[in-house]
Design a protein around this motif. Structure first.
Motif, PDB file in Angstrom:
ATOM      1  N   GLU A 398      -4.688 -11.536 -53.039  1.00  0.00           N
ATOM      2  CA  GLU A 398      -3.867 -10.499 -52.423  1.00  0.00           C
ATOM      3  C   GLU A 398      -2.392 -10.648 -52.764  1.00  0.00           C
ATOM      4  OE1 GLU A 398      -5.715 -12.563 -50.441  1.00  0.00           O
ATOM      5  OE2 GLU A 398      -7.438 -11.357 -49.867  1.00  0.00           O
ATOM      6  N   LEU A 399      -1.919 -11.903 -52.899  1.00  0.00           N
ATOM      7  CA  LEU A 399      -0.496 -12.111 -53.154  1.00  0.00           C
ATOM      8  C   LEU A 399      -0.081 -11.650 -54.539  1.00  0.00           C
ATOM      9  CD1 LEU A 399       0.379 -15.463 -51.351  1.00  0.00           C
ATOM     10  CD2 LEU A 399       1.064 -13.153 -50.775  1.00  0.00           C
ATOM     11  N   ASP A 400      -1.063 -11.289 -55.386  1.00  0.00           N
ATOM     12  CA  ASP A 400      -0.700 -10.712 -56.675  1.00  0.00           C
ATOM     13  C   ASP A 400       0.090  -9.425 -56.492  1.00  0.00           C
ATOM     14  OD1 ASP A 400      -1.994 -12.765 -57.868  1.00  0.00           O
ATOM     15  OD2 ASP A 400      -3.706 -11.605 -58.594  1.00  0.00           O
ATOM     16  N   VAL A 401      -0.142  -8.723 -55.399  1.00  0.00           N
ATOM     17  CA  VAL A 401       0.567  -7.465 -55.168  1.00  0.00           C
ATOM     18  C   VAL A 401       1.456  -7.514 -53.934  1.00  0.00           C
ATOM     19  CG1 VAL A 401      -1.156  -6.053 -56.336  1.00  0.00           C
ATOM     20  CG2 VAL A 401      -1.437  -6.549 -53.913  1.00  0.00           C
ATOM     21  N   LEU A 402       1.540  -8.654 -53.271  1.00  0.00           N
ATOM     22  CA  LEU A 402       2.384  -8.795 -52.088  1.00  0.00           C
ATOM     23  C   LEU A 402       3.557  -9.734 -52.367  1.00  0.00           C
ATOM     24  CD1 LEU A 402      -0.305  -9.183 -49.253  1.00  0.00           C
ATOM     25  CD2 LEU A 402       0.923  -7.118 -49.929  1.00  0.00           C
ATOM     26  N   GLN A 403       4.660  -9.484 -51.677  1.00  0.00           N
ATOM     27  CA  GLN A 403       5.842 -10.341 -51.773  1.00  0.00           C
ATOM     28  C   GLN A 403       5.890 -11.236 -50.535  1.00  0.00           C
ATOM     29  OE1 GLN A 403       7.801 -10.326 -54.483  1.00  0.00           O
ATOM     30  NE2 GLN A 403       6.442  -8.752 -55.349  1.00  0.00           N
ATOM     31  N   PRO A 404       5.698 -12.544 -50.683  1.00  0.00           N
ATOM     32  CA  PRO A 404       5.569 -13.434 -49.518  1.00  0.00           C
ATOM     33  C   PRO A 404       6.756 -13.399 -48.564  1.00  0.00           C
ATOM     34  CG  PRO A 404       4.980 -14.582 -51.552  1.00  0.00           C
ATOM     35  CD  PRO A 404       5.548 -13.275 -51.957  1.00  0.00           C
ATOM     36  N   GLU A 405       7.965 -13.151 -49.085  1.00  0.00           N
ATOM     37  CA  GLU A 405       9.154 -13.191 -48.238  1.00  0.00           C
ATOM     38  C   GLU A 405       9.416 -11.868 -47.521  1.00  0.00           C
ATOM     39  OE1 GLU A 405      10.743 -16.012 -47.648  1.00  0.00           O
ATOM     40  OE2 GLU A 405       9.269 -16.950 -48.981  1.00  0.00           O
ATOM     41  N   ASP A 406       8.751 -10.790 -47.939  1.00  0.00           N
ATOM     42  CA  ASP A 406       8.959  -9.482 -47.322  1.00  0.00           C
ATOM     43  C   ASP A 406       8.024  -9.288 -46.131  1.00  0.00           C
ATOM     44  OD1 ASP A 406      10.979  -8.743 -48.957  1.00  0.00           O
ATOM     45  OD2 ASP A 406       9.811  -7.374 -50.204  1.00  0.00           O
ATOM     46  N   THR A 407       8.323  -8.289 -45.314  1.00  0.00           N
ATOM     47  CA  THR A 407       7.511  -7.967 -44.143  1.00  0.00           C
ATOM     48  C   THR A 407       6.532  -6.834 -44.482  1.00  0.00           C
ATOM     49  OG1 THR A 407       9.023  -6.263 -43.348  1.00  0.00           O
ATOM     50  CG2 THR A 407       9.491  -8.542 -42.688  1.00  0.00           C
ATOM     51  N   PRO A 408       5.516  -6.615 -43.650  1.00  0.00           N
ATOM     52  CA  PRO A 408       4.632  -5.469 -43.876  1.00  0.00           C
ATOM     53  C   PRO A 408       5.397  -4.146 -43.912  1.00  0.00           C
ATOM     54  CG  PRO A 408       3.606  -6.983 -42.336  1.00  0.00           C
ATOM     55  CD  PRO A 408       4.999  -7.502 -42.571  1.00  0.00           C
ATOM     56  N   LEU A 409       6.370  -3.991 -43.015  1.00  0.00           N
ATOM     57  CA  LEU A 409       7.143  -2.755 -42.995  1.00  0.00           C
ATOM     58  C   LEU A 409       7.950  -2.595 -44.282  1.00  0.00           C
ATOM     59  CD1 LEU A 409       7.977  -0.225 -41.479  1.00  0.00           C
ATOM     60  CD2 LEU A 409       9.792  -1.561 -40.364  1.00  0.00           C
ATOM     61  N   ALA A 410       8.542  -3.685 -44.787  1.00  0.00           N
ATOM     62  CA  ALA A 410       9.318  -3.623 -46.024  1.00  0.00           C
ATOM     63  C   ALA A 410       8.426  -3.211 -47.197  1.00  0.00           C
ATOM     64  CB  ALA A 410       9.979  -4.970 -46.305  1.00  0.00           C
ATOM     65  N   HIS A 411       7.190  -3.694 -47.212  1.00  0.00           N
ATOM     66  CA  HIS A 411       6.261  -3.298 -48.267  1.00  0.00           C
ATOM     67  C   HIS A 411       6.004  -1.781 -48.228  1.00  0.00           C
ATOM     68  CE1 HIS A 411       5.344  -7.570 -48.809  1.00  0.00           C
ATOM     69  NE2 HIS A 411       4.716  -7.234 -49.931  1.00  0.00           N
ATOM     70  N   MET A 412       5.807  -1.242 -47.031  1.00  0.00           N
ATOM     71  CA  MET A 412       5.515   0.182 -46.921  1.00  0.00           C
ATOM     72  C   MET A 412       6.742   1.033 -47.260  1.00  0.00           C
ATOM     73  SD  MET A 412       2.341   0.570 -46.340  1.00  0.00           S
ATOM     74  CE  MET A 412       2.540   2.347 -46.221  1.00  0.00           C
ATOM     75  N   ILE A 413       7.929   0.572 -46.859  1.00  0.00           N
ATOM     76  CA  ILE A 413       9.156   1.313 -47.187  1.00  0.00           C
ATOM     77  C   ILE A 413       9.353   1.354 -48.696  1.00  0.00           C
ATOM     78  CG2 ILE A 413      11.677   1.224 -47.039  1.00  0.00           C
ATOM     79  CD1 ILE A 413      11.346   0.199 -44.160  1.00  0.00           C
ATOM     80  N   ARG A 414       9.134   0.223 -49.356  1.00  0.00           N
ATOM     81  CA  ARG A 414       9.290   0.184 -50.805  1.00  0.00           C
ATOM     82  C   ARG A 414       8.268   1.103 -51.472  1.00  0.00           C
ATOM     83  NH1 ARG A 414       9.713  -4.851 -51.237  1.00  0.00           N
ATOM     84  NH2 ARG A 414       7.514  -5.389 -51.515  1.00  0.00           N
ATOM     85  N   LEU A 415       7.048   1.117 -50.953  1.00  0.00           N
ATOM     86  CA  LEU A 415       6.002   1.971 -51.497  1.00  0.00           C
ATOM     87  C   LEU A 415       6.368   3.447 -51.324  1.00  0.00           C
ATOM     88  CD1 LEU A 415       3.191   1.464 -52.803  1.00  0.00           C
ATOM     89  CD2 LEU A 415       2.197   1.790 -50.536  1.00  0.00           C
ATOM     90  N   ALA A 416       6.900   3.799 -50.150  1.00  0.00           N
ATOM     91  CA  ALA A 416       7.272   5.182 -49.875  1.00  0.00           C
ATOM     92  C   ALA A 416       8.413   5.632 -50.784  1.00  0.00           C
ATOM     93  CB  ALA A 416       7.658   5.337 -48.412  1.00  0.00           C
ATOM     94  N   LYS A 417       9.414   4.771 -50.976  1.00  0.00           N
ATOM     95  CA  LYS A 417      10.542   5.116 -51.842  1.00  0.00           C
ATOM     96  C   LYS A 417      10.077   5.339 -53.280  1.00  0.00           C
ATOM     97  CE  LYS A 417      14.278   2.872 -49.230  1.00  0.00           C
ATOM     98  NZ  LYS A 417      15.259   1.753 -49.218  1.00  0.00           N
ATOM     99  N   ALA A 418       9.164   4.478 -53.745  1.00  0.00           N
ATOM    100  CA  ALA A 418       8.653   4.632 -55.106  1.00  0.00           C
ATOM    101  C   ALA A 418       7.875   5.938 -55.241  1.00  0.00           C
ATOM    102  CB  ALA A 418       7.761   3.445 -55.464  1.00  0.00           C
ATOM    103  N   ALA A 419       7.107   6.299 -54.210  1.00  0.00           N
ATOM    104  CA  ALA A 419       6.331   7.541 -54.258  1.00  0.00           C
ATOM    105  C   ALA A 419       7.249   8.758 -54.281  1.00  0.00           C
ATOM    106  CB  ALA A 419       5.387   7.606 -53.057  1.00  0.00           C
ATOM    107  N   ILE A 420       8.313   8.718 -53.465  1.00  0.00           N
ATOM    108  CA  ILE A 420       9.252   9.833 -53.427  1.00  0.00           C
ATOM    109  C   ILE A 420       9.971   9.967 -54.764  1.00  0.00           C
ATOM    110  CG2 ILE A 420      11.396  10.638 -52.368  1.00  0.00           C
ATOM    111  CD1 ILE A 420      10.363   9.340 -49.741  1.00  0.00           C
ATOM    112  N   ALA A 421      10.340   8.811 -55.359  1.00  0.00           N
ATOM    113  CA  ALA A 421      11.026   8.829 -56.651  1.00  0.00           C
ATOM    114  C   ALA A 421      10.143   9.426 -57.743  1.00  0.00           C
ATOM    115  CB  ALA A 421      11.464   7.416 -57.032  1.00  0.00           C
TER     116      ALA A 421
END
Length: 554
Positions: A398-421
């Motif tokens: 799973e950590l292949d696609v997760l950033q250990p230092e980030d939070t679950p919310l930070a992962h979703m925010i980054r995903l949303a920004k990339a989708a909007i872009a």
């Protein structure tokens, strides 16, 4: 036998067992089941002597030899064979005595030491160890490689082999299937079925439990309930028990309501006061039947794909593998093989297909999935993606696609920004509160939203990856061992969601219940190629056992 009599067990402030009583007979093979966090692993710590009971009585035959899988990652330059051989404590003790006698040049001591070595079948120690190592998926050329040269998952397989090597009367296995492929899992089942001692196993693989165990202990509400039979039998018996309890509870509630109604109507009436008082006493004496409080279920669903290109993916005369720059970074499954893992693959993935990817360890299942996901680039030939293809990729780690230092919310925010872009909105808006609500549907609430991913459990990380995949509204799912660390309830939720998914699924898994429920056809990755497998999972298990026999003979 093992007996717990009115036993209380605490872990910190949490009560794991509250005056629980149970008996386990010699030679029984027992599944210990219960929701995550119920205390199954803590109970194992009582059995292995790490913890002591806080009340009541616990007895385990003092002469019993205990074996279990060490949870630490071994760090040693010893060869794989030597490391596993040392799991045989009798052989290790005798070997050390021989070495000490030889160092002291004590002839009499040497004679006794060599006799002791013979008594523990020292001449069979190496072949026994190597049989275990090969059965768990290693290759012949890896038998003498140093333990430190293997990746983490493979070192844990060596720890499992070392535990099986240990002569034991009681074997404790906590999630032994997590790092195993289906071929190694089938081999382990056969080994455990022949094991003569008492076995207690914690596992979220229902097919594995059905194959190996004949008694089920259910840990819930700080109590242990014993059921005769394997996991499927336990589910049937528990469902029947809950149904009867619900009916009895409802019947009692009706009786209570009737008595209370009589009391309320006649307690102030002199001619009925005595009868009303008798009913008050009847209510006080009544032993209340608890309502059925089933464990909270987790459910989710994939949204309908926006489109379904057909074909979704095509490989044409494609060589798959690792380029020289990444060959050393590849998992052990591929790193010991030539750079090109699969040759001249020509395959097409059609809309709506549900394909299970089968193959013995090291044949290239993960290489195929990684190439289809775009993690690896084809070495030769071409891979063509359908117009409008949207991938959902679940990596084996799973950590292949997760950033250990980030939070679950930070992962979703980054995903949303990339989708909007990219001009994609997903099916959930990118506002933070929407993302919080969405994560809540995957049981990420409160402080968990701000918790570092590196501190989450394996099951929580897997749930986060699933949440990220679902949010992207894929039309093609590439799932590489998605059930690692998932409990039985979450596996069931995944199975239901995949069956309702209207897109296409390619699935690599050692969870046969999931493969059986989801897949309509199978591909077999073997001999450097990919071919259709004409048969079901039972046929495939027979195929694996025959292959293992041939390998041992060779």
């Amino acid at each position: 036998m093992i007996t717990l009599k009115k036993l209380t067990l605490r872990r910190g402030p949490k009560i794991i067992l509250d005056k629980a009583s149970i008996t386990i007979n010699p030679g029984e093979k027992v599944a210990l089941v219960g929701r995550n966090g119920a205390g199954k692993s803590t109970l194992f710590r009582l059995l292995d002597g790490t913890l002591r009971e806080d009340g009541g009585d616990f007895t385990l035959p003092p002469a019993w030899r205990l074996a279990q899988v060490a949870q630490d990652m071994p760090e040693t330059e010893a060869s794989a064979t030597r490391f596993v051989m040392e799991g045989d404590t009798r052989w290790l003790e005798a070997q050390r005595e021989v070495e000490a006698a030889e160092a002291g040049e004590d002839g009499m001591r040497m004679a006794h030491a060599y006799m002791a070595l013979q008594e523990v079948d020292a001449h069979t120690a190496e072949p026994r160890a190597q049989t275990l190592i090969l059965g768990l998926g290693f290759k012949t050329e890896q038998l003498h490689q140093p333990v430190n040269s293997f990746s983490g998952g493979w070192r844990m397989r060596l720890q499992l082999a070392r535990a099986l090597m240990c002569p034991s009367d009681l074997l404790l296995l906590d999630e032994p299937t997590n790092h195993l492929d289906l071929d190694a899992l089938v081999w382990l089942e056969a080994w455990l079925q022949r094991y003569d001692g008492t076995l207690l196993v914690i596992s979220h693989d229902r097919d594995f439990l059905d194959a190996v165990t004949r008694v089920t202990l259910h840990l819930t509400g700080a109590q242990l309930t014993r059921y005769g039979g394997n996991y499927s039998t336990f589910e049937d018996l528990r469902a029947e028990k809950l149904s009867l309890q619900l009916a009895a509870h409802q019947k009692q509630q009706d009786k209570i309501a009737h008595l209370q109604d009589f009391i309320n109507r006649f307690k102030a009436k002199a001619s009925k006061a005595k009868q009303a008082q008798s009913r008050v006493k009847a209510l006080e004496r009544m032993e209340r039947i608890a309502p059925v409080l089933t464990e909270a279920e987790f459910t989710f669903e994939f949204q309908e794909p926006l489109n379904l290109p057909n074909p979704m993916l095509s490989l044409r005369h494609t060589d798959l593998g690792y380029p020289p720059s990444t060959a050393e970074e590849a998992s052990l499954e591929e790193s010991s093989l030539p750079r090109t893992i699969l040759h001249k693959v020509s395959r097409s993935v059609q809309a709506g297909e549900r394909i299970g990817i089968l193959g013995a360890n090291g044949q290239g299942k993960s290489t195929l999935i990684k190439t289809l996901a775009g993690v690896l680039t084809p070495l030769n030939g071409e891979m063509i993606q359908g117009r409008g293809l949207t991938l959902g990729y679940f990596a084996q780690q799973e950590l292949d696609v997760l950033q250990p230092e980030d939070t679950p919310l930070a992962h979703m925010i980054r995903l949303a920004k990339a989708a909007i872009a990219q001009g994609k909105g997903g099916w959930v808006q990118g506002r933070e509160q929407d993302l919080r609500n969405y994560l809540g549907s995957f049981n990420f609430t409160g402080e968990m939203l701000a918790q570092r991913v590196g501190t989450l459990s394996g099951g929580e990380k897997a749930r986060l990856v699933l949440a990220m995949i679902v949010w992207q509204r894929p039309n093609l799912l590439l799932l590489d061992e998605p059930t690692n660390h998932l409990d039985l309830a979450t596996r069931e939720a995944l199975s239901v969601a995949l069956n309702e998914f209207e897109g296409t699924v390619l699935l690599v898994s050692h969870d046969r219940a999931l493969l059986r429920a989801v897949c309509d056809e199978f591909w077999l990755v073997t001999g450097g190629g990919v071919q259709d497998f004409d048969g079901d999972l039972e046929d495939y298990q027979r195929f694996l056992l025959e292959e293992a026999k041939r390998a041992r003979a060779a």
